[in-house]
Design an enzyme around this catalytic site. Structure first.
Site, mmCIF file in Angstrom:
data_model
loop_
_atom_site.group_PDB
_atom_site.id
_atom_site.type_symbol
_atom_site.label_atom_id
_atom_site.label_comp_id
_atom_site.label_asym_id
_atom_site.label_seq_id
_atom_site.Cartn_x
_atom_site.Cartn_y
_atom_site.Cartn_z
ATOM 1 N N ASP A 1 -6.754 8.514 4.811
ATOM 2 C CA ASP A 1 -6.013 7.780 3.790
ATOM 3 C C ASP A 1 -4.621 8.405 3.672
ATOM 4 O OD1 ASP A 1 -5.251 6.325 1.448
ATOM 5 O OD2 ASP A 1 -7.329 6.196 0.808
ATOM 6 N N ASN B 1 0.853 -1.176 0.000
ATOM 7 C CA ASN B 1 0.000 0.000 0.000
ATOM 8 C C ASN B 1 0.895 1.234 0.000
ATOM 9 O OD1 ASN B 1 -2.833 0.508 -0.249
ATOM 10 N ND2 ASN B 1 -2.820 1.460 1.760
#
Length: 281
Positions: A192, A98
């Site tokens: 995020d 990620n």
């Protein structure tokens, strides 16, 4: 609604990880699920697209040219001549890369998560170009935004499902003394990707929140940029003066995505960013 422009019109499934490369004057960003690394030169409008062989969580410029890629099975190095080699190869079934970020000392901090987002299935690892690899955080769920204060003494971090942006003390020995900077309230989305500006404020993109928020170093909400794309994923300052805020977005999981979902948006003159170091490897 914040006044924004469309920097790159695209339909990325999961646009992520915008990074301004001062050496080339280009924005680098990825489509994680589309397995693509994109570049965009705002001065000419020129774009490039490179396909990867695995899902790619992040792409960061290297000090000597080329890219460091946070891939499904580990961190790989792409040389300027397109030669590829693994810096750290650690395939784990059901897990992918990620977000990642480069620290002021040139080290790469690379996050992982499970595809099924199982609690504690991800990690955050610090890597250097000479092959020193240290597990910084085990038992992460969705390793996401990473950034450092202007003096490098604080590291900010988001494990998305916790709804928190946390802060650590940071030095050459690593990170310690974890505490909460801010907790995102129910209904406002999930933290995020993030970036830190020249004043030490933290800008965080809110997944399912359609916004980017700016928080002061003490955790106070200072500014909200509202956007039409519900899945805003990450942000960074770019442009010759580092005053334009570039924001990546996603389409994945949306039954009726906004026409700009998957594009890169930009808010000109949003603030003043910090120069981002290249990976020293």
């Amino acid at each position: 609604m914040t006044s924004y422009e469309v920097a790159v019109r695209a339909e990325a499934a999961l646009g992520e990880g915008p990074t301004w490369d001062p050496a080339t004057g280009r924005l680098i960003w990825v489509d994680v699920l589309g397995m693509r690394v994109h570049t965009y030169d705002p001065s000419s409008g020129r774009r490039t697209i490179r396909t990867t062989q695995q899902h790619v969580g992040a792409a960061k410029p290297r000090a000597g040219g080329g890219l460091a890629l946070n891939l499904r099975d580990g961190v790989g190095l792409l040389d300027p001549d397109d030669t590829f080699r693994w810096l750290h190869h650690e395939p784990v079934p059901g897990r992918r890369a990620n977000d990642a970020a480069v620290a002021p000392d040139g080290s790469l901090w690379a996050g992982t998560m499970r595809y099924d987002e199982a609690t504690g299935g991800g990690t955050l690892t610090r890597l250097t170009g000479d092959g020193d690899i240290r597990l910084a955080l085990p038992d992460v769920t969705v390793s996401n935004g990473i950034g450092w204060s202007p003096d490098g003494r604080l590291m900010y971090y988001a494990d998305t499902p916790t709804r928190r942006v946390d802060v650590f003390d940071h030095d050459t020995e690593g990170i310690r003394n974890r505490r909460t900077l801010v907790e995102i309230e129910q209904g406002a989305g999930f933290p995020d990707g993030l970036t830190v500006d020249a004043e030490g404020c933290v800008w965080v993109a809110l997944w399912d929140g359609g916004a980017v928020r700016r928080y002061t170093p003490s955790g106070g909400l200072d500014r909200v940029l509202t956007l039409p794309t519900p899945r805003t994923t990450a942000c960074t300052f770019g442009g010759p003066d580092l005053t334009d805020l570039y924001i990546t977005t996603a389409r994945t999981g949306l039954s009726a995505p906004h026409p700009m979902s998957g594009s890169v948006l930009v808010v000109p003159g949003a603030g003043k960013g910090l120069p981002q170091p290249a990976f020293a490897g």
